[in-house]
Design a protein around this motif. Structure first.
Motif, PDB file in Angstrom:
ATOM      1  N   VAL A 103       0.885  -1.202   0.149  1.00 46.50           N
ATOM      2  CA  VAL A 103       0.097  -0.054   0.049  1.00 46.50           C
ATOM      3  C   VAL A 103       0.779   1.429  -0.031  1.00 46.50           C
ATOM      4  CG1 VAL A 103      -1.764   1.466   1.311  1.00 46.50           C
ATOM      5  CG2 VAL A 103      -2.009  -1.260   0.895  1.00 46.50           C
ATOM      6  N   PRO A 104       1.794   1.726   0.780  1.00 50.26           N
ATOM      7  CA  PRO A 104       2.579   2.653   0.777  1.00 50.26           C
ATOM      8  C   PRO A 104       3.454   2.673  -0.917  1.00 50.26           C
ATOM      9  CG  PRO A 104       3.821   0.868   2.426  1.00 50.26           C
ATOM     10  CD  PRO A 104       2.545   0.547   1.789  1.00 50.26           C
ATOM     11  N   GLU A 105       3.801   1.718  -1.152  1.00 54.46           N
ATOM     12  CA  GLU A 105       4.615   2.009  -2.399  1.00 54.46           C
ATOM     13  C   GLU A 105       3.158   2.312  -3.599  1.00 54.46           C
ATOM     14  OE1 GLU A 105       7.418  -1.881  -1.564  1.00 54.46           O
ATOM     15  OE2 GLU A 105       5.402  -2.089  -2.165  1.00 54.46           O
ATOM     16  N   THR A 106       2.210   1.947  -3.399  1.00 51.89           N
ATOM     17  CA  THR A 106       1.168   2.202  -4.396  1.00 51.89           C
ATOM     18  C   THR A 106       0.623   3.623  -4.158  1.00 51.89           C
ATOM     19  OG1 THR A 106       0.178   0.134  -4.346  1.00 51.89           O
ATOM     20  CG2 THR A 106      -1.354   1.924  -4.755  1.00 51.89           C
ATOM     21  N   LEU A 107       0.634   4.145  -3.005  1.00 50.57           N
ATOM     22  CA  LEU A 107       0.476   5.450  -2.913  1.00 50.57           C
ATOM     23  C   LEU A 107       1.584   6.585  -3.311  1.00 50.57           C
ATOM     24  CD1 LEU A 107      -0.392   5.498   0.985  1.00 50.57           C
ATOM     25  CD2 LEU A 107      -2.220   5.362  -1.039  1.00 50.57           C
ATOM     26  N   VAL A 108       2.860   5.976  -3.211  1.00 50.91           N
ATOM     27  CA  VAL A 108       3.753   7.011  -3.654  1.00 50.91           C
ATOM     28  C   VAL A 108       4.026   6.806  -5.073  1.00 50.91           C
ATOM     29  CG1 VAL A 108       6.331   7.135  -3.665  1.00 50.91           C
ATOM     30  CG2 VAL A 108       5.394   6.471  -1.708  1.00 50.91           C
ATOM     31  N   ALA A 109       3.682   5.681  -5.563  1.00 50.70           N
ATOM     32  CA  ALA A 109       3.910   5.503  -7.308  1.00 50.70           C
ATOM     33  C   ALA A 109       2.773   6.268  -7.746  1.00 50.70           C
ATOM     34  CB  ALA A 109       3.608   4.000  -7.639  1.00 50.70           C
ATOM     35  N   ARG A 110       1.564   6.267  -7.128  1.00 53.66           N
ATOM     36  CA  ARG A 110       0.261   6.874  -7.752  1.00 53.66           C
ATOM     37  C   ARG A 110       0.532   8.547  -7.592  1.00 53.66           C
ATOM     38  NH1 ARG A 110      -1.480   6.781 -10.973  1.00 53.66           N
ATOM     39  NH2 ARG A 110      -3.803   7.426 -10.867  1.00 53.66           N
ATOM     40  N   HIS A 111       1.223   8.898  -6.502  1.00 57.65           N
ATOM     41  CA  HIS A 111       1.342  10.388  -6.379  1.00 57.65           C
ATOM     42  C   HIS A 111       2.241  10.879  -7.424  1.00 57.65           C
ATOM     43  CE1 HIS A 111       3.266  13.853  -4.259  1.00 57.65           C
ATOM     44  NE2 HIS A 111       1.881  13.907  -3.997  1.00 57.65           N
ATOM     45  N   CYS A 112       3.239  10.202  -8.089  1.00 55.72           N
ATOM     46  CA  CYS A 112       4.057  10.764  -9.261  1.00 55.72           C
ATOM     47  C   CYS A 112       3.664  10.288 -10.253  1.00 55.72           C
ATOM     48  CB  CYS A 112       5.591  10.379  -8.534  1.00 55.72           C
ATOM     49  SG  CYS A 112       6.043   8.626  -8.557  1.00 55.72           S
ATOM     50  N   GLY A 113       2.665   9.943 -10.704  1.00 55.43           N
ATOM     51  CA  GLY A 113       2.039   9.610 -11.724  1.00 55.43           C
ATOM     52  C   GLY A 113       1.955   8.394 -12.468  1.00 55.43           C
ATOM     53  N   MET A 114       2.750   7.261 -11.676  1.00 58.38           N
ATOM     54  CA  MET A 114       2.944   5.796 -12.183  1.00 58.38           C
ATOM     55  C   MET A 114       1.736   5.047 -12.365  1.00 58.38           C
ATOM     56  SD  MET A 114       6.624   5.060 -10.385  1.00 58.38           S
ATOM     57  CE  MET A 114       6.932   3.601 -11.303  1.00 58.38           C
ATOM     58  N   LYS A 115       1.565   4.283 -13.237  1.00 63.74           N
ATOM     59  CA  LYS A 115       0.189   3.053 -13.279  1.00 63.74           C
ATOM     60  C   LYS A 115       0.695   2.034 -12.514  1.00 63.74           C
ATOM     61  CE  LYS A 115      -1.293   4.417 -17.776  1.00 63.74           C
ATOM     62  NZ  LYS A 115      -1.842   3.983 -18.878  1.00 63.74           N
ATOM     63  N   VAL A 116      -0.148   1.478 -11.643  1.00 63.44           N
ATOM     64  CA  VAL A 116       0.247   0.484 -10.535  1.00 63.44           C
ATOM     65  C   VAL A 116      -0.870  -0.471 -10.699  1.00 63.44           C
ATOM     66  CG1 VAL A 116       0.350  -0.290  -8.102  1.00 63.44           C
ATOM     67  CG2 VAL A 116       0.858   2.110  -8.903  1.00 63.44           C
ATOM     68  N   ALA A 117      -0.090  -2.035 -10.644  1.00 65.33           N
ATOM     69  CA  ALA A 117      -1.085  -3.027 -10.700  1.00 65.33           C
ATOM     70  C   ALA A 117      -0.213  -3.852  -9.348  1.00 65.33           C
ATOM     71  CB  ALA A 117      -1.019  -3.964 -11.853  1.00 65.33           C
ATOM     72  N   ALA A 118      -1.033  -4.735  -8.812  1.00 66.40           N
ATOM     73  CA  ALA A 118      -0.325  -5.586  -7.697  1.00 66.40           C
ATOM     74  C   ALA A 118      -1.040  -7.098  -7.549  1.00 66.40           C
ATOM     75  CB  ALA A 118      -0.401  -4.735  -6.193  1.00 66.40           C
ATOM     76  N   ILE A 119      -0.129  -8.094  -7.484  1.00 59.78           N
ATOM     77  CA  ILE A 119      -0.695  -9.219  -7.027  1.00 59.78           C
ATOM     78  C   ILE A 119      -0.121  -9.822  -5.928  1.00 59.78           C
ATOM     79  CG2 ILE A 119      -0.536 -11.701  -8.081  1.00 59.78           C
ATOM     80  CD1 ILE A 119       0.042 -10.099 -11.096  1.00 59.78           C
ATOM     81  N   SER A 120      -0.917 -10.270  -5.076  1.00 57.56           N
ATOM     82  CA  SER A 120      -0.582 -10.969  -3.835  1.00 57.56           C
ATOM     83  C   SER A 120      -0.201 -12.778  -4.202  1.00 57.56           C
ATOM     84  CB  SER A 120      -1.637 -10.786  -2.676  1.00 57.56           C
ATOM     85  OG  SER A 120      -1.660  -9.586  -2.355  1.00 57.56           O
ATOM     86  N   SER A 121       0.579 -13.286  -3.612  1.00 57.94           N
ATOM     87  CA  SER A 121       0.830 -14.614  -3.481  1.00 57.94           C
ATOM     88  C   SER A 121       0.459 -15.163  -2.156  1.00 57.94           C
ATOM     89  CB  SER A 121       2.492 -14.807  -3.946  1.00 57.94           C
ATOM     90  OG  SER A 121       2.472 -16.273  -3.453  1.00 57.94           O
ATOM     91  N   ILE A 122      -0.804 -15.874  -2.269  1.00 55.23           N
ATOM     92  CA  ILE A 122      -1.110 -16.174  -0.869  1.00 55.23           C
ATOM     93  C   ILE A 122      -0.514 -17.444  -0.130  1.00 55.23           C
ATOM     94  CG2 ILE A 122      -3.192 -17.211   0.481  1.00 55.23           C
ATOM     95  CD1 ILE A 122      -3.448 -14.372  -0.981  1.00 55.23           C
ATOM     96  N   THR A 123       0.137 -17.134   1.029  1.00 56.99           N
ATOM     97  CA  THR A 123       1.018 -18.051   1.528  1.00 56.99           C
ATOM     98  C   THR A 123       0.532 -18.856   2.647  1.00 56.99           C
ATOM     99  OG1 THR A 123       1.992 -16.132   2.873  1.00 56.99           O
ATOM    100  CG2 THR A 123       3.096 -16.525   0.830  1.00 56.99           C
ATOM    101  N   ASN A 124      -0.724 -18.294   3.194  1.00 50.82           N
ATOM    102  CA  ASN A 124      -1.164 -18.874   4.417  1.00 50.82           C
ATOM    103  C   ASN A 124      -2.667 -18.454   4.620  1.00 50.82           C
ATOM    104  OD1 ASN A 124       0.386 -16.178   5.316  1.00 50.82           O
ATOM    105  ND2 ASN A 124      -1.342 -16.427   6.833  1.00 50.82           N
ATOM    106  N   LEU A 125      -3.446 -19.076   5.427  1.00 50.84           N
ATOM    107  CA  LEU A 125      -4.825 -18.681   5.851  1.00 50.84           C
ATOM    108  C   LEU A 125      -4.426 -17.777   7.063  1.00 50.84           C
ATOM    109  CD1 LEU A 125      -6.962 -21.781   5.448  1.00 50.84           C
ATOM    110  CD2 LEU A 125      -6.870 -19.574   3.801  1.00 50.84           C
ATOM    111  N   GLY A 126      -5.523 -16.584   7.356  1.00 53.52           N
ATOM    112  CA  GLY A 126      -5.553 -16.004   8.584  1.00 53.52           C
ATOM    113  C   GLY A 126      -5.433 -16.535   9.622  1.00 53.52           C
ATOM    114  N   ALA A 127      -4.980 -16.009  10.862  1.00 47.14           N
ATOM    115  CA  ALA A 127      -4.991 -16.493  12.069  1.00 47.14           C
ATOM    116  C   ALA A 127      -6.286 -17.234  12.606  1.00 47.14           C
ATOM    117  CB  ALA A 127      -4.520 -15.593  13.274  1.00 47.14           C
TER     118      ALA A 127
END
Length: 271
Positions: free
Chosen positions: A212-236
């Motif tokens: 999320v912080p990288e998304t905020l910084v990238a969008r602020h300076c005009g970069m297009k953003v996509a993001a993919i999560s690799s699911i490693t576990n189920l939540g606690a």
């Protein structure tokens, strides 16, 4: 000269004729993708003025610039997290430097915990939106209007065209790609079962400690953003098993080839 400008100047001097247009940031257990980059220029973070040093096991801490999927890319093999003791504004430096050397798009990857049993470890989730549960923002402080606006619109934090193209490639490759909302928590502790139940009520589908912080910084300076999560576990509390960073690394590595193949094919699809 500001820290990110010093970083960019150093990188420009190293690049010679290379002109990366796509930046990729690799999360825990996913660093092996950088090994597939052809004709790599490898620059340790500690050599780059202004860059923090990656301290998390599983994050090599180097910038790899070269060719992947017929595209010139700048790949961060390891990222920075607030739980390492880094102040939020320092997270501005890498993305702004990558923007200044010519990167127009950024693909973020991460290891994340799933809040849904049907999205099991080994799954991939394309992030369509996020929840910032930290109360922190790397854009806090004096704003530089030359970079971006004081008040940033996040209606389309994750670029629709990038998401559509990634979904199309995944479908062609017969890869199941979930879509969902990613929730950012500071860490470094994993969440409690009660927190997981709350986050599910808030509308989150996966949770992690980055992106999320990288998304905020990238969008602020005009970069297009996509993001993919690799699911490693189920939540606690969802599986009955204790959570560990070792599990995150192991499961991240299992999903790395699938995610790596998807990223390469997506890069090949770009004009």
């Amino acid at each position: 000269m500001k820290a990110y400008q010093l970083s960019a100047e150093y990188l420009r001097n190293k690049l010679s004729q290379r002109k990366p247009k796509v930046a990729i940031i690799l999360g825990s257990g996913l660093g092996s993708l950088a090994d597939a980059i052809e004709d790599p220029l490898i620059i340790p973070y500690y050599d780059i003025p202004g860059f923090p040093t990656a301290t998390v096991h599983g994050h090599k801490g180097q910038l790899v610039i070269g060719t992947l999927g017929n595209q010139e890319v700048a790949c961060m093999q390891g990222r920075f997290h607030l739980y390492e003791g880094i102040s939020p504004e320092v997270l501005q430096i890498p993305l702004r430097a990558l923007k200044l050397i010519g990167c127009e798009q950024v693909l973020l990857t991460n290891a994340a915990g799933s809040l849904h049993s049907e999205m099991a470890p080994g799954s991939l989730m394309l992030i369509e939106d996020h929840i910032n549960f930290t109360g922190l923002n790397p854009l806090t402080g004096e704003n530089d209007e030359a970079i971006g606006p004081r008040f940033l619109d996040l209606t389309q934090a994750y670029d629709r065209d990038m998401r559509t193209s990634i979904q199309r490639v995944a479908k062609e490759m017969k890869i199941e790609l979930h879509n969902g909302v990613y929730l950012w928590a500071v860490g470094p502790t994993f969440e409690t079962p009660a927190e997981i139940r709350m986050f599910r009520l808030l509308g989150a589908d996966a949770i992690g400690m980055s992106t999320v912080p990288e998304t905020l910084v990238a969008r602020h300076c005009g970069m297009k953003v996509a993001a993919i999560s690799s699911i490693t576990n189920l939540g606690a509390g969802m599986s009955g098993n204790a959570l560990s960073h070792e599990e995150t690394l192991d499961e991240g590595q299992k999903a790395a080839k699938l995610l790596g193949d998807l990223i390469v094919k997506w890069l090949e699809s770009l004009l």
